[in-house]
Design a protein around this motif. Structure first.
Motif, PDB file in Angstrom:
ATOM      1  N   GLY A 274       0.791  -1.219   0.000  1.00 24.91           N
ATOM      2  CA  GLY A 274       0.000   0.000   0.000  1.00 24.91           C
ATOM      3  C   GLY A 274       0.822   1.266   0.000  1.00 24.91           C
ATOM      4  O   GLY A 274       0.292   2.358   0.186  1.00 24.91           O
ATOM      5  N   MET A 275       2.133   1.131  -0.199  1.00 23.62           N
ATOM      6  CA  MET A 275       3.007   2.297  -0.122  1.00 23.62           C
ATOM      7  C   MET A 275       3.221   2.931  -1.486  1.00 23.62           C
ATOM      8  O   MET A 275       3.361   2.227  -2.489  1.00 23.62           O
ATOM      9  N   PRO A 276       3.266   4.265  -1.541  1.00 23.59           N
ATOM     10  CA  PRO A 276       3.643   4.906  -2.806  1.00 23.59           C
ATOM     11  C   PRO A 276       5.102   4.620  -3.119  1.00 23.59           C
ATOM     12  O   PRO A 276       5.922   4.456  -2.217  1.00 23.59           O
ATOM     13  N   PRO A 444       1.434  14.156  13.494  1.00 26.78           N
ATOM     14  CA  PRO A 444       0.256  13.457  12.976  1.00 26.78           C
ATOM     15  C   PRO A 444       0.659  12.104  12.398  1.00 26.78           C
ATOM     16  O   PRO A 444       1.626  12.001  11.638  1.00 26.78           O
ATOM     17  N   THR A 445      -0.097  11.060  12.754  1.00 22.54           N
ATOM     18  CA  THR A 445       0.320   9.689  12.446  1.00 22.54           C
ATOM     19  C   THR A 445      -0.777   8.916  11.734  1.00 22.54           C
ATOM     20  O   THR A 445      -1.899   8.810  12.233  1.00 22.54           O
ATOM     21  N   LEU A 446      -0.446   8.388  10.572  1.00 18.00           N
ATOM     22  CA  LEU A 446      -1.327   7.483   9.837  1.00 18.00           C
ATOM     23  C   LEU A 446      -0.789   6.072  10.015  1.00 18.00           C
ATOM     24  O   LEU A 446       0.300   5.741   9.547  1.00 18.00           O
ATOM     25  N   THR A 503      -2.043   7.735   1.889  1.00 18.15           N
ATOM     26  CA  THR A 503      -0.702   8.135   2.320  1.00 18.15           C
ATOM     27  C   THR A 503      -0.332   9.477   1.719  1.00 18.15           C
ATOM     28  O   THR A 503       0.161  10.381   2.421  1.00 18.15           O
ATOM     29  N   LEU A 504      -0.553   9.644   0.418  1.00 19.36           N
ATOM     30  CA  LEU A 504      -0.233  10.914  -0.239  1.00 19.36           C
ATOM     31  C   LEU A 504      -1.105  12.043   0.323  1.00 19.36           C
ATOM     32  O   LEU A 504      -0.628  13.170   0.513  1.00 19.36           O
ATOM     33  N   ASP A 505      -2.379  11.732   0.602  1.00 21.63           N
ATOM     34  CA  ASP A 505      -3.259  12.744   1.201  1.00 21.63           C
ATOM     35  C   ASP A 505      -2.711  13.193   2.562  1.00 21.63           C
ATOM     36  O   ASP A 505      -2.713  14.385   2.884  1.00 21.63           O
TER      37      ASP A 505
END
Length: 704
Positions: A274-276, A444-446, A503-505
């Motif tokens: 799921g990583m860019p 901030p953590t995703l 992730t990009l968002d």
């Protein structure tokens, strides 16, 4: 490093990453990390006169470095919001002014060893922390004082030039033959990264002469260890322009990625992790920085497993060095060495984000993917060593010639042979965190975790989320069908594309500071059918639980290696219905039911024998597949007396259609936890399974 060592490493990775079948099928890669190199400086990284090759400079003339005054104007709303958020921390930092007048941030103490004194080697290596602004001139040494959470330390960086890079500049032969070969090699994951120190980056024919260029350095960390770092500028960035920067950490057993223009497997890895990709991040307007972690590949030192006292300080040194680079956007006064920076990375590259964000508050946002909360709860849950993964991770470290803490490999061997860890080995894992460091995180953590991740399960991400949300940190949680495991339901519909976009968002919102970007609901997950579901809050609204009960007395023989198998009955990245087990099946669902969370299993038993563990898993009756491939170890006492156990099973995310059932199985061994000493007999007189559900009115469904 000789060519033989590179060939050896590639062979080691080929063996260690035999679990690549999981990646191709939509699973994550092993969190192992490689490497070898002397702790002392290599001959290619000594000289104060070291610089990029003349051919490189000829191809990319550099403009004068932006002045301090101009860089000070880079202060933006992100810097202001960072300052404001720090002011409201639960553990607000004290501000002290030293004898020189320099401001130092002193944060609430963390129970970690004191920072070692700066090594004389660090002070002696006066080797160009800044690159010369004028093309063709040699780099000169500069030492910069860093202002971080710790005491100020010098920042030294040694430019690296690939010995075969000049071949790309040979007339005719270079553009026609060499450049295409180098570009092709860099498209191959791992192989391109391993060969990169020899070949350098592929030259881009016809590129603007003012385009910012990729380059490599060895950043000298606090103790003199040299960390091999790759800098790849944002797509289209010109000399004199700046962009925010993303640190992209590799998984264990992997070198820092150098696929500046993407790789052949980017689409597959998007599904798996799921990583860019590096190219996705560069195209989104970010500089991308990768590195070989200490103890691996071209970096020096000894691997310590993402320790706050070692690897985290290495990253802090990289951050301080980045703040001196002309392509890097800053937050505020250049003297603060505070770049506009975020972090991404999976597995080992996820763990380093948590310990770095806890110890260095210059990080603006993080996206830890398939990371852990505690290495003890992930590798030694309920006092049962995760032998399947322990063998893989240790094997990759050995095969890739990693220089590890001398306690790591013996611990894995001991765990494999006995199924246990000694107290000192548990203490070693406990010191790595990040569980005890989470109250220091303010970025901030995703948090991204895989529903089929059998190494770092959903419970690890959940523990991190609960701590961060409890500390009022901006937090979002995403679950997808990937990670260290095999997405057996639908490997091509894992939710990876959704995770990449989120992730990009997240980075755009909290690193670029674009408040117009929506990061979506606080909790999103992808179920076994690839359906995208979400809840506005991570604190889910509970529905009516699904309960199954049995009072039938049954007996289970305890036999080593007989039970549920992983992939091919050996690898722990999959699971299968247990061969010999005690089963309890739920009533058929009457409506669409969202099972999300940790099921609770209670049973009463008595038994005799030499083992001390049982294992439990849930099976989808309609498909025969194990929910999330998850197996839970359960500690039991085989002394002949009657005992009652009530334990939460590994968390799952399963949607039941009307008529569907789930069966819980109790068995004696699995591919994830090989109970080598299990031998005896156990009798269960009663069992109860409770499945947690979510109120369907609080769930939003959408296609991925």
């Amino acid at each position: 490093m000789g060519a033989g060592a590179y060939v050896g490493r590639i062979g080691g990775l080929a063996v260690g990453l035999g679990i690549g079948a999981a990646i191709v099928s939509g699973a994550g890669y092993a969190s192992a990390q490689p490497s070898t190199s002397s702790d002392s400086s290599s001959s290619s990284s000594t000289a104060a006169s070291a610089s990029r090759s003349p051919a490189h400079h000829a191809g990319s003339a550099r403009t004068a470095r932006t002045s301090s005054a101009a860089r000070a104007k880079a202060t933006s709303s992100v810097a202001a919001s960072k300052t404001a958020s720090r002011a409201t921390l639960r553990h607000a930092p004290l501000i002290r002014v030293g004898a020189t007048g320099a401001i130092r941030r002193v944060h609430t103490p963390v129970d970690v060893p004191t920072t070692p004194a700066d090594s004389p080697v660090t002070l002696a290596l006066a080797a160009a922390s800044r690159r010369e602004p004028v093309a063709g001139t040699p780099a000169t040494a500069t030492t910069t004082t860093v202002t971080t959470n710790a005491a100020p330390a010098p920042v030294v960086a040694i430019p690296q030039t690939a010995p075969l890079e000049f071949l790309q500049h040979v007339p005719v032969l270079g553009p026609v033959v060499v450049i295409p070969i180098v570009a092709f090699i860099h498209q191959i994951p791992v192989l391109g990264d391993v060969l990169h120190p020899l070949l350098g980056y592929p030259v881009a024919p016809g590129a603007s002469p003012n385009a910012a260029q990729p380059f490599d350095v060895k950043v000298v960390s606090y103790d003199g260890t040299q960390i091999y770092v790759h800098f790849m500028p944002a797509t289209g960035l010109q000399n004199g322009e700046q962009a925010p920067t993303i640190l992209d950490g590799p998984g264990l057993g992997m070198p820092g990625q150098t696929s500046i223009n993407g790789s052949f497997l980017d689409g597959v890895l998007t599904n798996a992790l799921g990583m860019p990709s590096i190219l996705d991040l560069r195209n989104a307007g970010y500089n991308v920085v990768t590195w070989d972690p200490r103890g691996e590949y071209s970096s020096g030192g000894t691997l310590q497993i993402d320790s706050p006292d070692y690897e985290a300080k290495d990253v802090s040194a990289i951050i301080s060095w980045l703040a001196t680079q002309q392509e890097v956007q800053l937050d505020g006064d250049p003297a603060n060495l505070d770049p506009r920076i975020g972090m991404v990375g999976a597995s080992y590259g996820g763990g380093i984000q948590l310990v770095t964000a806890a110890t260095d508050h210059r990080v603006d946002a993080i996206v830890p993917t398939i990371a852990w909360n505690s290495l003890n709860t992930s590798l030694y849950k309920s006092q049962s060593f995760k032998t399947g993964w322990g063998s893989i991770l240790a094997g990759v470290l050995v095969l890739t010639l990693a220089r590890t803490n001398p306690e790591i490999i013996p611990a894995s061997i001991y765990g494999d042979l006995t199924g246990m860890l000694t107290q000192s080995q548990q203490d070693l894992l406990a010191q790595r965190g990040p569980d005890y460091l989470l109250d220091q995180i303010t970025a901030p953590t995703l948090l991204i975790e895989g529903t089929v991740d059998t190494l770092f399960t959903l419970a690890e991400a959940d523990a991190n989320a609960q701590a961060l949300i409890g500390n009022s940190v901006e937090t979002k949680v995403l679950w997808f069908c990937g990670g260290h495991g095999l997405c057996t339901n639908d490997p091509f519909n894992t939710g990876g594309v959704l995770i990449e976009q989120r992730t990009l968002d997240w980075l755009d919102r909290y690193v670029k500071g674009d408040i117009s970007v929506s990061t979506g609901p606080q909790f999103e997950w992808v179920d076994q059918r690839g359906q995208h579901l979400s809840s506005a809050s991570y604190e889910l609204t509970p529905g009516d639980p699904v309960v199954a009960t049995s009072t039938t007395t049954r007996t289970l023989p305890l036999v080593p290696f007989l039970g549920a198998g992983g992939l091919l009955g050996v690898l722990p990245i999959g699971s299968a219905r247990a061969i010999d087990a005690l089963n309890l099946t739920t009533p058929a669902a009457t409506t669409t039911t969202y099972v999300v969370g940790a099921p609770q299993l209670t049973f009463t038993y008595s038994g005799t024998g030499s083992g001390n563990h049982l294992y439990a898993q849930l099976v989808d009756n309609s498909t025969g597949l194990v929910l999330g491939n998850q197996v839970t170890p359960i500690l039991v006492t085989l002394d002949g007396d009657e005992h009652t156990v009530s334990v939460p099973l590994e968390m799952v995310a399963q949607t039941l259609k009307p008529g569907q059932k789930v069966t819980v199985q109790l068995f004696s061994s699995s591919a994830s936890y090989r109970a080598v000493g299990s031998l005896g007999e156990l009798t269960v007189s009663s069992m109860q399974l409770t499945l947690p559900t979510v109120d369907p009115t609080s769930v939003t469904t959408a296609s991925v």
